[in-house]
Design a protein around this motif. Sequence first.
Motif, PDB file in Angstrom:
ATOM      1  N   VAL A 178       0.866  -1.167   0.000  1.00  0.00           N
ATOM      2  CA  VAL A 178       0.000   0.000   0.000  1.00  0.00           C
ATOM      3  C   VAL A 178       0.907   1.222   0.000  1.00  0.00           C
ATOM      4  O   VAL A 178       1.894   1.264   0.733  1.00  0.00           O
ATOM      5  N   LYS A 179       0.587   2.222  -0.835  1.00  0.00           N
ATOM      6  CA  LYS A 179       1.406   3.435  -0.892  1.00  0.00           C
ATOM      7  C   LYS A 179       0.965   4.481   0.120  1.00  0.00           C
ATOM      8  O   LYS A 179       1.780   5.226   0.640  1.00  0.00           O
ATOM      9  N   ASN A 180      -0.350   4.556   0.365  1.00  0.00           N
ATOM     10  CA  ASN A 180      -0.841   5.473   1.390  1.00  0.00           C
ATOM     11  C   ASN A 180      -2.272   5.127   1.765  1.00  0.00           C
ATOM     12  O   ASN A 180      -2.963   4.421   1.024  1.00  0.00           O
ATOM     13  N   ILE A 181      -2.676   5.605   2.919  1.00  0.00           N
ATOM     14  CA  ILE A 181      -4.068   5.541   3.361  1.00  0.00           C
ATOM     15  C   ILE A 181      -4.440   6.966   3.740  1.00  0.00           C
ATOM     16  O   ILE A 181      -3.730   7.623   4.516  1.00  0.00           O
ATOM     17  N   VAL A 189      -8.616   3.007  -4.295  1.00  0.00           N
ATOM     18  CA  VAL A 189      -9.906   2.465  -3.892  1.00  0.00           C
ATOM     19  C   VAL A 189     -10.443   3.421  -2.833  1.00  0.00           C
ATOM     20  O   VAL A 189      -9.710   3.833  -1.929  1.00  0.00           O
ATOM     21  N   TYR A 190     -11.729   3.786  -2.942  1.00  0.00           N
ATOM     22  CA  TYR A 190     -12.244   4.808  -2.039  1.00  0.00           C
ATOM     23  C   TYR A 190     -13.713   4.590  -1.709  1.00  0.00           C
ATOM     24  O   TYR A 190     -14.434   3.861  -2.393  1.00  0.00           O
ATOM     25  N   ARG A 191     -14.102   5.264  -0.616  1.00  0.00           N
ATOM     26  CA  ARG A 191     -15.480   5.185  -0.143  1.00  0.00           C
ATOM     27  C   ARG A 191     -15.768   6.438   0.670  1.00  0.00           C
ATOM     28  O   ARG A 191     -14.900   6.929   1.389  1.00  0.00           O
ATOM     29  N   PHE A 192     -16.991   6.944   0.553  1.00  0.00           N
ATOM     30  CA  PHE A 192     -17.398   8.136   1.287  1.00  0.00           C
ATOM     31  C   PHE A 192     -18.482   7.771   2.296  1.00  0.00           C
ATOM     32  O   PHE A 192     -19.386   6.994   1.985  1.00  0.00           O
ATOM     33  N   VAL A 193     -18.390   8.349   3.489  1.00  0.00           N
ATOM     34  CA  VAL A 193     -19.426   8.185   4.499  1.00  0.00           C
ATOM     35  C   VAL A 193     -19.603   9.529   5.183  1.00  0.00           C
ATOM     36  O   VAL A 193     -18.625  10.097   5.694  1.00  0.00           O
ATOM     37  N   GLN A 194     -20.821  10.018   5.197  1.00  0.00           N
ATOM     38  CA  GLN A 194     -21.125  11.334   5.761  1.00  0.00           C
ATOM     39  C   GLN A 194     -20.158  12.361   5.182  1.00  0.00           C
ATOM     40  O   GLN A 194     -20.093  12.526   3.976  1.00  0.00           O
ATOM     41  N   PHE A 250     -12.632   8.080   2.578  1.00  0.00           N
ATOM     42  CA  PHE A 250     -11.606   7.077   2.855  1.00  0.00           C
ATOM     43  C   PHE A 250     -10.941   6.665   1.549  1.00  0.00           C
ATOM     44  O   PHE A 250     -11.641   6.346   0.584  1.00  0.00           O
ATOM     45  N   PHE A 251      -9.592   6.625   1.513  1.00  0.00           N
ATOM     46  CA  PHE A 251      -8.851   6.247   0.315  1.00  0.00           C
ATOM     47  C   PHE A 251      -7.704   5.299   0.672  1.00  0.00           C
ATOM     48  O   PHE A 251      -7.043   5.489   1.694  1.00  0.00           O
ATOM     49  N   VAL A 252      -7.464   4.316  -0.196  1.00  0.00           N
ATOM     50  CA  VAL A 252      -6.277   3.466  -0.103  1.00  0.00           C
ATOM     51  C   VAL A 252      -5.644   3.455  -1.486  1.00  0.00           C
ATOM     52  O   VAL A 252      -6.322   3.207  -2.487  1.00  0.00           O
ATOM     53  N   THR A 253      -4.342   3.736  -1.552  1.00  0.00           N
ATOM     54  CA  THR A 253      -3.626   3.823  -2.822  1.00  0.00           C
ATOM     55  C   THR A 253      -2.588   2.717  -2.923  1.00  0.00           C
ATOM     56  O   THR A 253      -1.858   2.445  -1.974  1.00  0.00           O
ATOM     57  N   GLY A 254      -2.532   2.099  -4.100  1.00  0.00           N
ATOM     58  CA  GLY A 254      -1.506   1.111  -4.410  1.00  0.00           C
ATOM     59  C   GLY A 254      -0.955   1.384  -5.793  1.00  0.00           C
ATOM     60  O   GLY A 254      -1.517   2.185  -6.554  1.00  0.00           O
TER      61      GLY A 254
END
Length: 171
Positions: free
Chosen positions: A13-16, A72-77, A81-85
């Motif tokens: 994973v490159k970053n969160i 890969v990402y997701r939104f809540v309220q 949230f993001f995770v990069t590879g």
Amino acid sequence: MATFLSREVCPTVKNILLLDSEGKRVAVKYFSDDWPTNSAKLAFEKSVFTKTQKTNARTESEITMLENNIIVYRFVQDLHFFVTGGDDENELILATVLQGFFDAVTLILRNNVEQREALENLDLILLCLDEIVDGGMILETDGSIIAGKAATSSNMDDGASLSEQVNVKWL
């Protein structure tokens, strides 16, 4: 003779990133030298936010490519949230990391996933990031285990939160 793991065996994973609804940092952790300066990191975060802000990633995770990276990402309220590879990483593994981070944050915030709560529990969220990935290598993806380890680590100093411990050291 030492045995080295190939990239297929050990995804990285490159970053969160955890950003607010305006693209500003809430909690971020980088595991790659692709962004050597703080300004490069901020520019990447702005690019990621700009590219994804008009999508509807509220019900399930979405995937996009940016600068030879899979995100890969997701939104809540009001949290994103993001995770990069890297572009050679498996999207399903990155999605599993994202889901683990999201689940851990949801547990820590007691299902009240919003920016104000996240900032009040920032010490636990940062501990979650440490439990998920170390040096780019994925350690854990089960949200309940991640949240449990973060809570345990936080309680090691006679119940004082990490932010209280840090504030005392800065005084």
